[in-house]
Each structure stands twice: as structure tokens, then as C-alpha cells.
Design a protein around this motif. Structure first.
Motif, PDB file in Angstrom:
ATOM      1  N   GLU A   1      -5.024  40.188  41.332  1.00 61.24           N
ATOM      2  CA  GLU A   1      -4.886  38.766  41.624  1.00 61.24           C
ATOM      3  C   GLU A   1      -3.451  38.282  41.458  1.00 61.24           C
ATOM      4  O   GLU A   1      -3.166  37.371  40.680  1.00 61.24           O
ATOM      5  CB  GLU A   1      -5.858  37.950  40.770  1.00 61.24           C
ATOM      6  N   PRO A   2      -2.524  38.890  42.204  1.00 65.85           N
ATOM      7  CA  PRO A   2      -1.126  38.488  42.092  1.00 65.85           C
ATOM      8  C   PRO A   2      -0.906  37.115  42.709  1.00 65.85           C
ATOM      9  O   PRO A   2      -1.680  36.684  43.560  1.00 65.85           O
ATOM     10  CB  PRO A   2      -0.399  39.553  42.913  1.00 65.85           C
ATOM     11  N   LYS A   3       0.163  36.459  42.274  1.00 63.45           N
ATOM     12  CA  LYS A   3       0.477  35.145  42.842  1.00 63.45           C
ATOM     13  C   LYS A   3       1.134  35.294  44.205  1.00 63.45           C
ATOM     14  O   LYS A   3       1.084  34.401  45.038  1.00 63.45           O
ATOM     15  CB  LYS A   3       1.437  34.412  41.911  1.00 63.45           C
ATOM     16  N   ILE A   4       1.825  36.428  44.380  1.00 61.21           N
ATOM     17  CA  ILE A   4       2.551  36.657  45.629  1.00 61.21           C
ATOM     18  C   ILE A   4       2.241  38.056  46.134  1.00 61.21           C
ATOM     19  O   ILE A   4       2.182  38.999  45.341  1.00 61.21           O
ATOM     20  CB  ILE A   4       4.077  36.602  45.412  1.00 61.21           C
ATOM     21  N   VAL A   5       2.051  38.181  47.422  1.00 56.02           N
ATOM     22  CA  VAL A   5       1.904  39.507  47.997  1.00 56.02           C
ATOM     23  C   VAL A   5       2.993  39.710  49.050  1.00 56.02           C
ATOM     24  O   VAL A   5       3.215  38.839  49.894  1.00 56.02           O
ATOM     25  CB  VAL A   5       0.520  39.693  48.661  1.00 56.02           C
ATOM     26  N   PHE A   6       3.695  40.822  48.942  1.00 53.39           N
ATOM     27  CA  PHE A   6       4.716  41.189  49.919  1.00 53.39           C
ATOM     28  C   PHE A   6       4.102  42.159  50.918  1.00 53.39           C
ATOM     29  O   PHE A   6       3.562  43.191  50.535  1.00 53.39           O
ATOM     30  CB  PHE A   6       5.911  41.861  49.234  1.00 53.39           C
ATOM     31  N   LEU A   7       4.165  41.795  52.195  1.00 52.87           N
ATOM     32  CA  LEU A   7       3.601  42.651  53.236  1.00 52.87           C
ATOM     33  C   LEU A   7       4.752  43.099  54.140  1.00 52.87           C
ATOM     34  O   LEU A   7       5.358  42.288  54.832  1.00 52.87           O
ATOM     35  CB  LEU A   7       2.570  41.881  54.056  1.00 52.87           C
ATOM     36  N   ASP A   8       5.043  44.396  54.101  1.00 50.77           N
ATOM     37  CA  ASP A   8       6.187  44.921  54.839  1.00 50.77           C
ATOM     38  C   ASP A   8       5.681  45.589  56.113  1.00 50.77           C
ATOM     39  O   ASP A   8       5.142  46.684  56.076  1.00 50.77           O
ATOM     40  CB  ASP A   8       6.927  45.925  53.945  1.00 50.77           C
ATOM     41  N   GLU A   9       5.839  44.911  57.232  1.00 47.65           N
ATOM     42  CA  GLU A   9       5.313  45.377  58.518  1.00 47.65           C
ATOM     43  C   GLU A   9       3.895  45.920  58.393  1.00 47.65           C
ATOM     44  O   GLU A   9       3.644  47.098  58.611  1.00 47.65           O
ATOM     45  CB  GLU A   9       6.237  46.442  59.123  1.00 47.65           C
ATOM     46  N   PRO A  10       2.967  45.048  58.041  1.00 46.86           N
ATOM     47  CA  PRO A  10       1.623  45.520  57.723  1.00 46.86           C
ATOM     48  C   PRO A  10       0.789  45.956  58.926  1.00 46.86           C
ATOM     49  O   PRO A  10      -0.172  46.690  58.760  1.00 46.86           O
ATOM     50  CB  PRO A  10       0.968  44.311  57.048  1.00 46.86           C
ATOM     51  N   THR A  11       1.165  45.555  60.139  1.00 46.27           N
ATOM     52  CA  THR A  11       0.233  45.746  61.251  1.00 46.27           C
ATOM     53  C   THR A  11       0.728  46.664  62.360  1.00 46.27           C
ATOM     54  O   THR A  11       0.179  46.652  63.452  1.00 46.27           O
ATOM     55  CB  THR A  11      -0.122  44.389  61.902  1.00 46.27           C
ATOM     56  N   GLY A  12       1.752  47.464  62.135  1.00 52.16           N
ATOM     57  CA  GLY A  12       2.265  48.325  63.204  1.00 52.16           C
ATOM     58  C   GLY A  12       1.206  49.249  63.789  1.00 52.16           C
ATOM     59  O   GLY A  12       0.461  49.874  63.050  1.00 52.16           O
ATOM     60  N   GLY A  13       1.165  49.331  65.101  1.00 47.81           N
ATOM     61  CA  GLY A  13       0.279  50.278  65.770  1.00 47.81           C
ATOM     62  C   GLY A  13      -1.209  49.967  65.733  1.00 47.81           C
ATOM     63  O   GLY A  13      -2.027  50.770  66.156  1.00 47.81           O
ATOM     64  N   VAL A  14      -1.568  48.803  65.245  1.00 46.67           N
ATOM     65  CA  VAL A  14      -2.985  48.462  65.120  1.00 46.67           C
ATOM     66  C   VAL A  14      -3.462  47.782  66.404  1.00 46.67           C
ATOM     67  O   VAL A  14      -2.696  47.072  67.045  1.00 46.67           O
ATOM     68  CB  VAL A  14      -3.162  47.535  63.900  1.00 46.67           C
ATOM     69  N   ASP A  15      -4.725  47.977  66.767  1.00 45.50           N
ATOM     70  CA  ASP A  15      -5.216  47.348  67.995  1.00 45.50           C
ATOM     71  C   ASP A  15      -5.285  45.822  67.812  1.00 45.50           C
ATOM     72  O   ASP A  15      -5.372  45.332  66.697  1.00 45.50           O
ATOM     73  CB  ASP A  15      -6.571  47.932  68.400  1.00 45.50           C
ATOM     74  N   PRO A  16      -5.252  45.080  68.928  1.00 46.26           N
ATOM     75  CA  PRO A  16      -5.106  43.621  68.824  1.00 46.26           C
ATOM     76  C   PRO A  16      -6.237  42.911  68.083  1.00 46.26           C
ATOM     77  O   PRO A  16      -5.991  41.906  67.435  1.00 46.26           O
ATOM     78  CB  PRO A  16      -5.036  43.151  70.277  1.00 46.26           C
ATOM     79  N   ILE A  17      -7.447  43.450  68.175  1.00 44.95           N
ATOM     80  CA  ILE A  17      -8.545  42.776  67.476  1.00 44.95           C
ATOM     81  C   ILE A  17      -8.405  42.967  65.965  1.00 44.95           C
ATOM     82  O   ILE A  17      -8.487  42.018  65.189  1.00 44.95           O
ATOM     83  CB  ILE A  17      -9.921  43.256  67.985  1.00 44.95           C
ATOM     84  N   THR A  18      -8.129  44.215  65.557  1.00 49.73           N
ATOM     85  CA  THR A  18      -7.954  44.489  64.128  1.00 49.73           C
ATOM     86  C   THR A  18      -6.770  43.707  63.563  1.00 49.73           C
ATOM     87  O   THR A  18      -6.813  43.210  62.443  1.00 49.73           O
ATOM     88  CB  THR A  18      -7.737  45.999  63.896  1.00 49.73           C
ATOM     89  N   ARG A  19      -5.717  43.602  64.375  1.00 45.46           N
ATOM     90  CA  ARG A  19      -4.535  42.863  63.956  1.00 45.46           C
ATOM     91  C   ARG A  19      -4.909  41.418  63.626  1.00 45.46           C
ATOM     92  O   ARG A  19      -4.454  40.840  62.659  1.00 45.46           O
ATOM     93  CB  ARG A  19      -3.516  42.885  65.104  1.00 45.46           C
ATOM     94  N   ARG A  20      -5.793  40.853  64.452  1.00 50.26           N
ATOM     95  CA  ARG A  20      -6.206  39.471  64.209  1.00 50.26           C
ATOM     96  C   ARG A  20      -7.123  39.354  62.999  1.00 50.26           C
ATOM     97  O   ARG A  20      -7.031  38.408  62.239  1.00 50.26           O
ATOM     98  CB  ARG A  20      -6.873  38.910  65.452  1.00 50.26           C
ATOM     99  N   GLN A  21      -8.010  40.351  62.844  1.00 53.85           N
ATOM    100  CA  GLN A  21      -8.874  40.325  61.655  1.00 53.85           C
ATOM    101  C   GLN A  21      -8.007  40.385  60.405  1.00 53.85           C
ATOM    102  O   GLN A  21      -8.287  39.730  59.409  1.00 53.85           O
ATOM    103  CB  GLN A  21      -9.828  41.522  61.670  1.00 53.85           C
ATOM    104  N   PHE A  22      -6.933  41.175  60.494  1.00 48.20           N
ATOM    105  CA  PHE A  22      -6.022  41.304  59.370  1.00 48.20           C
ATOM    106  C   PHE A  22      -5.363  39.957  59.059  1.00 48.20           C
ATOM    107  O   PHE A  22      -5.271  39.545  57.913  1.00 48.20           O
ATOM    108  CB  PHE A  22      -4.969  42.362  59.713  1.00 48.20           C
ATOM    109  N   TRP A  23      -4.929  39.276  60.110  1.00 47.60           N
ATOM    110  CA  TRP A  23      -4.302  37.971  59.892  1.00 47.60           C
ATOM    111  C   TRP A  23      -5.295  36.944  59.355  1.00 47.60           C
ATOM    112  O   TRP A  23      -4.923  36.040  58.613  1.00 47.60           O
ATOM    113  CB  TRP A  23      -3.602  37.482  61.159  1.00 47.60           C
TER     114      TRP A  23
END
Lengths: 304, 244
Positions: free
Chosen positions: B155-177
Motif C-alpha cells: 500500500e505505497p503512497k506513490i507508484v512509479f511505472l516505467d513504461e508499463p505497457t510496451g508491446g501489450v495489445d490495445p484492450i489489455t492496455r486499456r484494462q491496465f489503465w
């Protein structure tokens, strides 16, 4: 599929499995001479497997394929002489300098940098100031330019580019595509794969590919024009709440976040955006905007 | 938006010999914000991010993350943040449960907490059937969703996401967002780097780094207005055109 003489690449019912996993399943398509043909799909779609089969590095389980008129199995040696291949993973020699890498590849193919300098000139002058630098110490954009030079140095008829722009920033991506257009004008056929849907529009024709199967082949414009659903671009102040509420709208067909707005399609042919607006107002949304919008390749892909 | 500052950066600078990778950057990030951190390859993003997560010491300038000084309290910074990148996510040769246990341990959770969190996470992500399977057997998109959830274990206060979605299909990318949105809704701050310019538009505010400096910082809407263009892609091209 018709086999004609001016087809640069033909793929007929190609299948390949790794153990139980089907990487590509009865794929068929043909690429015209001088065409930029895009394979558009996510990781795991089978793009790299297909590249490896066409560049004669891997046998297919079933089906036949030809490149520049040569069969990928029987005439693999002829293919290796007339294609350039830029794999997805950077595979030049990290400990050789820019110039040494290029000389090495030219020598392998029995040519010299000078002989084909014309072809690579536009690209090479951008990295020439760093020609004594080790390839491993180049930035992402420069590595990719060097790899392209090495793939071109023997003047190939067909160029295979496997995700050349993955992890590359938008500026370098744009430059890279400009380079491809110039190579096309010199008569080179280009098969390129990308997970970036916006790059699809830069190809003459594309195949949308997922889980080893081709979902659609056409020109980017036709793919968009043949899409029969109406897409609404919906905005409101609280985008996340809007997303949740649109997903709960009874007649929703699809709801996807698209940048600052949300793309919404409805199941009803008689859909009226005022009804949706009222529904959102009842949910206490403010600053609501609903507009019809043109589909993108990504909209079409997600609906396949 | 909440105006409580969770990251403050003042004249932060990092030099490597005679090369200035990060040149006196200053900005604040607020609680519950999705903050996009953009820039061309080699603009200094990764160097700046490394300083913010406490693994690289600034040459000069100050930064605090979750109230801790990145120079003098780096260990406290590391405990208060989550980190996920496409390049480093999960251990392929451990099962899903083992990965969760491992990262829970790293983040200092007790055995009881790990047990509870594991059960909760597996249920939320619908992974009951595959919990004892190796992570490498999971599709890429699932791995990324799982890896994001693991970065949130403590349960961190901040999460750093470094290029989290490279190469992922568009639907999964949206679920991720959607997962990112949901997390921001709970008050977590998300600090995201990406090369997908449409993803930049999901952010509350974005900064664009050019040659070690922050050249622009605003909401995507204001940036597009300011540069008189239709998309973040065009904003980016206008700002970063002179690179290389």
C-alpha cells in the motif's frame, strides 16, 4: 490465393507450433513488389515467428512461402543473399564500432560500404559523427539507424523489419518512417511489424494479427471506411467515473478509454446521443460532451 | 484535485563527468495525481526517476518523496513507494503465489499480511486456477497486471511505472489503465513514463523533458491549446524536434 510474378512475398497456409502452442496458424497473404506491408499486432501474435520463417531461419510445420521468387525451404541460400533483416532485439556486435559493424556486414555479403553508399547515405550521415563509437554505447535511436544501415548494405530486394520502433520515442519513430518511405521509392519491398496502431496508417496495406491468426488484410483507409459502427467521443469532468458509468449503460456495446476522452459504441441502431447525455446528467456528471468521431485502426482492432 | 504535495523537486541535477543528464529540474506532484513523465530517448527521464526512487544520488538540488529526502532518507523513500517496469516485473521461474510471497517479504510485510494479501490479490485478478503455475506461463498482459498489483502490495503512497505497457495489445492496455485510474481514485499517486502519446492523455498532468530540462508541464488539454495542436503526439514533436 493467386500467385503472380510481381509478388515479392507469398505466404500460403503457413503454420508453426512450439510444443502445444500454436504460434502461427494457417496464415496466407501476399506482398506486392515495392509495397510497405505492415503486420500489426501485440506481443505473442506470431509476428516474429513469421519473420523467422520468411528469412529462412525457421522451418514452418505446414504451408509454403516464397520471398523474391525463391522458396523459403528449397532456395534458402538465394533468399539470404537478397533480403535484409532487422530483428526485434538489437543484434549487432556491441564491442565493434559503428563503422566496423557496417564493414563487417558489407564484407559478409561480398560488397563494400562505398559500393552501396547511395542507399544508406541519408541514414548513415546521421550516425557518421559517431562512427568510432562502440555500437553498445549508442542511444536507442542511433542503434536502430545503424541496424537499418547494416540490413541495407548489400542492397536487398526485400527488407524485413521486426518491431523496429518498439521503445523508441515519437520523434525517432517519425524519422524512421520517413526513412522507410524513401527506401520504398528506391524499389525495396518492406515487411514491417509494429505494436503501435498509429503506425499502421503509414503502410500501404496491413494485416491485423492476433494469437497467430490474421484478422483482416486491407489498406488502412479501407479498414477504417468499412467499419460499420458509429463511434461517439464522450467527455466529462471526471473521466474515471465516466468510464464506469458508461460501462453500466444498458445498451452499451463497447467502452474504451481513448486519450482524454472515451470511445463509446451502442448496440441500438436508433441510438440517440441525447438519451446518453441525460443518463450521464442523472449520474451527476458535469461538462459532458458527446460527439460522433471517426474510427481509428485501434477501434477496429479492438472490435475484431 | 487534492493539493497535498507528495513529491517535491527543486533544482534537481545529476552530472556524469562533464555531461549533465538532468539539469536543474523543479516540479511538484500532488496526492492522487496521475503524473506523466515524458521525454525522448536520452532526455534524462530514467536518470531523474532513479534519483526519485532513491537509487541514484543527485549531484545537487533537493527532492522529497512521500515526505522523505531522497539524499538522506533513501531507504525510507524505497519503503514508501512501489515500482514496476516492463523490463523488470516478476520472476518467470517462480509461481504466481511464490512471486507474491517474495515481493511481500521484500516490502517487509508480515507472514499473516502476506497470506491475506495473496488471497485477496488472486481473487481480485481472477487467478485462482493458475495461482500455482509458473509466471512464465502467463500471457504478457496478465503478467503486467499482476506485476502492477504486486507493486501495490505494501500500500505505497506513490507508484512509479516505467513504461508499463510496451508491446501489450490495445484492450489489455486499456484494462491496465483502468487499474491505474482506480488506484488514483483511492488516493495513490501514479508517476508514469510511456512512449505511447495517447497514454499521455490519460494523465492529469504531464511533463516533457528535453535534453535534461523540463520544457513543458501542464494538463494535456492546456498543452494542446498552448501549442495549438490536436494531440499530445504533436505537442511532443514540436518540443522535442531538435533532438539528436
Amino acid at each position: 490465393m493467386k500467385l503472380t510474378l510481381n509478388m515479392s512475398i507469398t505466404v500460403q497456409n503457413i503454420s508453426k507450433s512450439y510444443n502445444k502452442i500454436k504460434a502461427v496458424e494457417t496464415l496466407s497473404f501476399a506482398v506486392n513488389e515495392g509495397e510497405i506491408f505492415g503486420l500489426i499486432g501485440p506481443d505473442g501474435a506470431g509476428k516474429t515467428t513469421l519473420f523467422r520463417i520468411l528469412t529462412t531461419l525457421l522451418f514452418a510445420d505446414e504451408g509454403t512461402a516464397s520471398v523474391a521468387g525463391f522458396d523459403v525451404v528449397k532456395e534458402y541460400k538465394s533468399i539470404r543473399n537478397c533480403v535484409g533483416y532487422m530483428p526485434g532485439k538489437f543484434s549487432l556486435y556491441q564491442d565493434l564500432s559503428v563503422e566496423e559493424n557496417l564493414t563487417f556486414f558489407a564484407t559478409l555479403f561480398g560488397t563494400t560500404i562505398e559500393e552501396n553508399y547511395d542507399l544508406i547515405k541519408d541514414i548513415y550521415i546521421q550516425i557518421e559523427p559517431f562512427k568510432t563509437r562502440r555500437a553498445g554505447a549508442l542511444s536507442g535511436g542511433m542503434k536502430q539507424k545503424l541496424a537499418l544501415c547494416c540490413a541495407l548494405i548489400h542492397k536487398p530486394k526485400v527488407l524485413f523489419l521486426d518491431e523496429p520502433t518498439t521503445g523508441v520515442d515519437p520523434v525517432s519513430r517519425k524519422e524512421f518512417w520517413q526513412m522507410l518511405k524513401r527506401l520504398q521509392q528506391k524499389g525495396i519491398t518492406i515487411l514491417v511489424s509494429t505494436p503501435y496502431m498509429d503506425e499502421a496508417a503509414l503502410c500501404d496495406r496491413i494485416a491485423l494479427i492476433q494469437k497467430g491468426k490474421i484478422l483482416k488484410i486491407d489498406s488502412p483507409i479501407n479498414i477504417i471506411e468499412k467499419y460499420d459502427k458509429t463511434i461517439y467521443d464522450v467527455r466529462a469532468k471526471n473521466t474515471y467515473q465516466l468510464l464506469l458509468d458508461l460501462k453500466n449503460h444498458p445498451s452499451q456495446y463497447s467502452v474504451y478509454a481513448f486519450g482524454e476522452s472515451i470511445h463509446y459504441t451502442d448496440k441500438e441502431t436508433e441510438f440517440d446521443s441525447d438519451t446518453l447525455k441525460k443518463y450521464l446528467e442523472d449520474k451527476k456528471h458535469t461538462e459532458i460532451e458527446i460527439q460522433m468521431t471517426k474510427p481509428t485502426i485501434e477501434d477496429v482492432f479492438m472490435d475484431l | 484535485m487534492n493539493q497535498e504535495k507528495i513529491i517535491t523537486v527543486n533544482n534537481l541535477t545529476k552530472e556524469f563527468g562533464s555531461f549533465t543528464a538532468v539539469n536543474s529540474i523543479s516540479f511538484d506532484v500532488y496526492k492522487g495525481e496521475i503524473f506523466g513523465f515524458l521525454g525522448a530517448n536520452g532526455a534524462g527521464k530514467t536518470t531523474a526517476m532513479k534519483m526519485l526512487i532513491g537509487i541514484s544520488k543527485p549531484t545537487s538540488g533537493e527532492a522529497t518523496v512521500a515526505g522523505f529526502d531522497v539524499k538522506t532518507q533513501a531507504e525510507m523513500v524505497k519503503k514508501s513507494i512501489g515500482y514496476m517496469s516492463q523490463k523488470f516485473s516478476m520472476y518467470d521461474d517462480l509461481t504466481i503465489k511464490e512471486n507474491i510471497t517474495f515481493f511481500g517479504g521484500i516490502y517487509g510485510l508480515s507472514r499473516a499480511q502476506i497470506k491475506e494479501k495473496t488471497a485477496q490479490l488472486i481473487q481480485e485478478l481472477n487467478l485462482q486456477d493458475v495461482a500455482d503455475k509458473l509466471v512464465k506461463s502467463l500471457p504478457q498482459g496478465w503478467k503486467q497486471k499482476l506485476s502492477f498489483s504486486v507493486a501495490l502490495l505494501h500500500e505505497p503512497k506513490i507508484v512509479f511505472l516505467d513504461e508499463p505497457t510496451g508491446g501489450v495489445d490495445p484492450i489489455t492496455r486499456r484494462q491496465f489503465w483502468e487499474m491505474i485510474y482506480a488506484e488514483a481514485h483511492k488516493g495513490t499517486t501514479l508517476f508514469v513514463t510511456t512512449h505511447y502519446m495517447d497514454e499521455a492523455e490519460y494523465c492529469d498532468r504531464v511533463s516533457i523533458m528535453v535534453e535534461g530540462k523540463i520544457e513543458a508541464l501542464d494538463s494535456p488539454k492546456n498543452l494542446k491549446q498552448k501549442y495549438n495542436v490536436d494531440s499530445m503526439n504533436d505537442v511532443f514533436l514540436k518540443l522535442a524536434r531538435n533532438i539528436e
